[in-house]
Design a protein around this motif. Structure first.
Motif, PDB file in Angstrom:
ATOM      1  N   THR A 108     -23.015 -35.637 -41.062  1.00 45.29           N
ATOM      2  CA  THR A 108     -24.026 -34.882 -40.319  1.00 45.29           C
ATOM      3  C   THR A 108     -23.427 -34.410 -39.000  1.00 45.29           C
ATOM      4  N   PHE A 109     -23.891 -33.264 -38.537  1.00 49.08           N
ATOM      5  CA  PHE A 109     -23.392 -32.664 -37.311  1.00 49.08           C
ATOM      6  C   PHE A 109     -24.541 -32.410 -36.341  1.00 49.08           C
ATOM      7  N   ASP A 110     -24.255 -32.619 -35.072  1.00 50.35           N
ATOM      8  CA  ASP A 110     -25.106 -32.071 -34.019  1.00 50.35           C
ATOM      9  C   ASP A 110     -24.867 -30.559 -33.992  1.00 50.35           C
ATOM     10  N   PHE A 111     -25.751 -29.809 -33.331  1.00 49.76           N
ATOM     11  CA  PHE A 111     -25.562 -28.359 -33.308  1.00 49.76           C
ATOM     12  C   PHE A 111     -24.939 -27.874 -31.997  1.00 49.76           C
ATOM     13  N   THR A 112     -25.695 -27.894 -30.900  1.00 52.58           N
ATOM     14  CA  THR A 112     -25.202 -27.336 -29.639  1.00 52.58           C
ATOM     15  C   THR A 112     -24.064 -28.178 -29.076  1.00 52.58           C
ATOM     16  N   GLY A 113     -22.931 -27.531 -28.805  1.00 51.18           N
ATOM     17  CA  GLY A 113     -21.771 -28.235 -28.277  1.00 51.18           C
ATOM     18  C   GLY A 113     -20.902 -28.848 -29.348  1.00 51.18           C
ATOM     19  N   THR A 114     -21.365 -28.837 -30.600  1.00 53.71           N
ATOM     20  CA  THR A 114     -20.587 -29.403 -31.702  1.00 53.71           C
ATOM     21  C   THR A 114     -20.223 -28.312 -32.702  1.00 53.71           C
ATOM     22  N   LEU A 115     -21.215 -27.677 -33.283  1.00 51.26           N
ATOM     23  CA  LEU A 115     -20.966 -26.573 -34.211  1.00 51.26           C
ATOM     24  C   LEU A 115     -20.919 -25.228 -33.491  1.00 51.26           C
ATOM     25  N   ALA A 116     -21.744 -25.064 -32.477  1.00 53.11           N
ATOM     26  CA  ALA A 116     -21.874 -23.752 -31.826  1.00 53.11           C
ATOM     27  C   ALA A 116     -22.157 -23.914 -30.344  1.00 53.11           C
ATOM     28  N   GLN A 117     -22.018 -22.812 -29.643  1.00 54.31           N
ATOM     29  CA  GLN A 117     -22.318 -22.770 -28.216  1.00 54.31           C
ATOM     30  C   GLN A 117     -23.019 -21.455 -27.904  1.00 54.31           C
ATOM     31  N   VAL A 118     -23.631 -21.404 -26.731  1.00 56.52           N
ATOM     32  CA  VAL A 118     -24.257 -20.154 -26.299  1.00 56.52           C
ATOM     33  C   VAL A 118     -23.169 -19.096 -26.129  1.00 56.52           C
ATOM     34  N   ARG A 119     -23.418 -17.924 -26.680  1.00 55.72           N
ATOM     35  CA  ARG A 119     -22.459 -16.821 -26.533  1.00 55.72           C
ATOM     36  C   ARG A 119     -22.521 -16.288 -25.100  1.00 55.72           C
ATOM     37  N   GLY A 120     -21.405 -16.363 -24.416  1.00 56.60           N
ATOM     38  CA  GLY A 120     -21.412 -15.964 -23.008  1.00 56.60           C
ATOM     39  C   GLY A 120     -22.087 -17.014 -22.141  1.00 56.60           C
ATOM     40  N   LYS A 121     -22.880 -16.572 -21.183  1.00 54.70           N
ATOM     41  CA  LYS A 121     -23.560 -17.479 -20.259  1.00 54.70           C
ATOM     42  C   LYS A 121     -25.069 -17.377 -20.429  1.00 54.70           C
ATOM     43  N   THR A 122     -25.734 -18.511 -20.338  1.00 52.94           N
ATOM     44  CA  THR A 122     -27.192 -18.536 -20.473  1.00 52.94           C
ATOM     45  C   THR A 122     -27.857 -17.622 -19.440  1.00 52.94           C
ATOM     46  N   GLU A 123     -27.374 -17.679 -18.206  1.00 50.30           N
ATOM     47  CA  GLU A 123     -28.002 -16.879 -17.149  1.00 50.30           C
ATOM     48  C   GLU A 123     -27.857 -15.380 -17.393  1.00 50.30           C
ATOM     49  N   ASP A 124     -26.770 -14.988 -18.061  1.00 44.63           N
ATOM     50  CA  ASP A 124     -26.606 -13.562 -18.355  1.00 44.63           C
ATOM     51  C   ASP A 124     -27.663 -13.071 -19.347  1.00 44.63           C
ATOM     52  N   HIS A 125     -27.971 -13.894 -20.337  1.00 44.52           N
ATOM     53  CA  HIS A 125     -29.035 -13.531 -21.283  1.00 44.52           C
ATOM     54  C   HIS A 125     -30.385 -13.436 -20.568  1.00 44.52           C
ATOM     55  N   TYR A 126     -30.650 -14.394 -19.689  1.00 46.06           N
ATOM     56  CA  TYR A 126     -31.916 -14.398 -18.962  1.00 46.06           C
ATOM     57  C   TYR A 126     -32.029 -13.169 -18.060  1.00 46.06           C
ATOM     58  N   MET A 127     -30.943 -12.859 -17.385  1.00 47.36           N
ATOM     59  CA  MET A 127     -30.965 -11.701 -16.481  1.00 47.36           C
ATOM     60  C   MET A 127     -31.134 -10.398 -17.254  1.00 47.36           C
ATOM     61  N   ARG A 128     -30.472 -10.281 -18.389  1.00 48.55           N
ATOM     62  CA  ARG A 128     -30.550  -9.032 -19.155  1.00 48.55           C
ATOM     63  C   ARG A 128     -31.959  -8.785 -19.671  1.00 48.55           C
ATOM     64  N   VAL A 129     -32.589  -9.830 -20.206  1.00 46.21           N
ATOM     65  CA  VAL A 129     -33.949  -9.671 -20.730  1.00 46.21           C
ATOM     66  C   VAL A 129     -34.921  -9.354 -19.590  1.00 46.21           C
ATOM     67  N   LEU A 130     -34.783 -10.045 -18.476  1.00 50.75           N
ATOM     68  CA  LEU A 130     -35.659  -9.769 -17.337  1.00 50.75           C
ATOM     69  C   LEU A 130     -35.474  -8.327 -16.853  1.00 50.75           C
ATOM     70  N   HIS A 131     -34.237  -7.868 -16.805  1.00 49.47           N
ATOM     71  CA  HIS A 131     -33.964  -6.483 -16.404  1.00 49.47           C
ATOM     72  C   HIS A 131     -34.653  -5.487 -17.334  1.00 49.47           C
ATOM     73  N   ASP A 132     -34.512  -5.721 -18.650  1.00 51.34           N
ATOM     74  CA  ASP A 132     -35.099  -4.780 -19.614  1.00 51.34           C
ATOM     75  C   ASP A 132     -36.621  -4.713 -19.484  1.00 51.34           C
ATOM     76  N   VAL A 133     -37.255  -5.872 -19.291  1.00 51.59           N
ATOM     77  CA  VAL A 133     -38.721  -5.902 -19.213  1.00 51.59           C
ATOM     78  C   VAL A 133     -39.200  -5.273 -17.915  1.00 51.59           C
ATOM     79  N   ILE A 134     -38.586  -5.636 -16.790  1.00 51.12           N
ATOM     80  CA  ILE A 134     -39.014  -5.080 -15.504  1.00 51.12           C
ATOM     81  C   ILE A 134     -38.794  -3.564 -15.468  1.00 51.12           C
ATOM     82  N   SER A 135     -37.635  -3.113 -15.974  1.00 51.66           N
ATOM     83  CA  SER A 135     -37.321  -1.682 -15.924  1.00 51.66           C
ATOM     84  C   SER A 135     -38.251  -0.851 -16.782  1.00 51.66           C
ATOM     85  N   SER A 136     -38.734  -1.452 -17.879  1.00 48.82           N
ATOM     86  CA  SER A 136     -39.617  -0.704 -18.776  1.00 48.82           C
ATOM     87  C   SER A 136     -41.093  -0.855 -18.428  1.00 48.82           C
ATOM     88  N   GLU A 137     -41.405  -1.692 -17.449  1.00 46.04           N
ATOM     89  CA  GLU A 137     -42.798  -1.920 -17.064  1.00 46.04           C
ATOM     90  C   GLU A 137     -43.251  -0.806 -16.112  1.00 46.04           C
TER      91      GLU A 137
END
Length: 379
Positions: A108-137
């Motif tokens: 058996t395997f754990d997932f995060t940190g064992t099989l896979a990791q976040v692509r890039g940085k977590t904060e970059d994903h958060y910033m991109r989504v926030l940018h898209d929503v604010i810009s389109s509002e």
């Protein structure tokens, strides 16, 4: 022509031509050698294996029976014992085992940190989504984003860590039994951006859309990536006939994520803490994995993970073998602390072969060795 017959064997000793002095010395020497032989052998026994002593003793008696005139020497006996001991050690020296003697039937395997990791940085994903929503509002627009981007960017990840830990304490296991996992993540996202510096007025307008979009994003391979060695490892293990599973403290999206990463078909089962209702390191979740793998003995199922508290302490307490994964992005101090924690856990276990996978440690920097461990345990 017929060759002449060999001379008849005789046990008669040839007449000695020794001088009387040598004959007298030998008469005194032989009983003295026989008297000291048991003493020397007893002394050597204190530091040498029995088989080594027997070999050395046979050599000494063989020399005595052959009529050797060399006087007895304790140092020569010790040398012979050491030589015999080295020969025996070379013959039967055990090879360091890589796995316990038990045969592995499942991994058996754990997932995060064992099989896979976040692509890039977590904060970059958060910033991109926030940018898209604010810009389109319509009520906000790009100008609002331009005003807040530089101010909040360095604060997003520390704020995310604080929010995640707080909500894991207050609503553990992604809100199991209290709120849905999507609602739980929305609370984390709200606190993250609030602490990062986004005003309450802006969050009231965009939070629901941002929360939903991030929740959906983290279902896909756009937000996750496998470690390089994982695809080949999982495929080879699956083809070898070993039962494979994922046991992870995760929400119900994990099966969808595995499918988006292209490896779900290799796993026979997936157990998430949110679906099961209990988190690692509780033994119940490992017992569930055993049942799904159709394994009756915990020593026949190996768990691989990157977190000491959940992926080492859990299996150790349940009697499962484990491998601890230490990824390269871990800080030196954290790696040192984690290795010490693993050693402390192992020091409390009497039968280490039930939990330890390698004599020189249980730490891997990637998963490539897992296939070797499994093949050697089944061989």
């Amino acid at each position: 022509p017929v060759s002449p017959p060999p001379p008849p064997l005789t046990t008669e000793k040839k007449e000695s031509t020794d001088c009387p002095g040598r004959m007298l010395a030998r008469c005194i020497e032989t009983p003295f050698r026989m008297l000291l032989a048991p003493t020397a052998i007893l002394a050597a026994t204190l530091s040498c294996p029995l088989r080594s002593i027997n070999l050395a003793r046979k050599q000494m008696y063989r020399r005595q029976l052959s009529g050797s005139r060399r006087p007895f020497s304790l140092s020569s006996l010790v040398r012979k014992v050491k030589s015999a001991r080295a020969a025996v050690s070379a013959e039967v020296a055990p090879q360091p085992p890589v796995m316990p003697l038990r045969v592995l039937k499942a991994v058996t395997f754990d997932f995060t940190g064992t099989l896979a990791q976040v692509r890039g940085k977590t904060e970059d994903h958060y910033m991109r989504v926030l940018h898209d929503v604010i810009s389109s509002e319509p009520t906000l627009g790009p100008k609002v984003w331009d005003d807040i981007e530089e101010a909040i960017k360095p604060n997003v990840f520390p704020a995310f860590v604080n929010a995640y830990r707080r909500h894991m304490r207050e609503l553990p296991n992604f809100g199991y039994g209290n709120v849905s996992s999507e609602q739980w993540w929305e609370k984390v996202i709200d606190q993250t951006f609030n602490e990062a510096g986004v005003s309450k007025e802006v969050l009231d307008i965009v939070l629901q859309r941002v929360g939903h979009d991030l929740y959906e994003l983290f279902k896909t391979q756009s937000a996750w990536e496998l470690y390089p060695e994982v695809p080949d490892l999982i495929r080879n293990l699956s083809e070898s006939g070993v039962t494979l599973g994922v046991v992870s403290n995760f929400d119900e999206r994990l099966s969808i994520i595995l499918e988006s990463l292209g490896i779900s078909s290799y796993f026979d089962f997936v157990v998430t803490s949110h679906d099961f209702g209990i988190e690692k390191p509780s033994p119940e979740i490992f017992a569930e994995a055993m049942a799904l793998a159709n394994v009756s003995d915990p020593s026949h199922i190996l768990h691989v993970g990157d977190t000491v508290y959940t992926d080492v302490a859990g299996p150790v307490g349940f009697g499962m073998p484990f491998l601890y994964v230490e990824r390269e992005d871990m800080s030196t101090q954290k790696a040192k602390d984690n290795r010490q924690a693993v050693a402390d856990l192992l020091s409390r276990v009497e039968d280490k072969t039930t939990v330890s996978s390698m004599v020189d440690g249980v730490v891997l920097t990637n998963l490539s060795r897992v296939a070797d461990v499994v093949s050697q345990s089944s061989g």
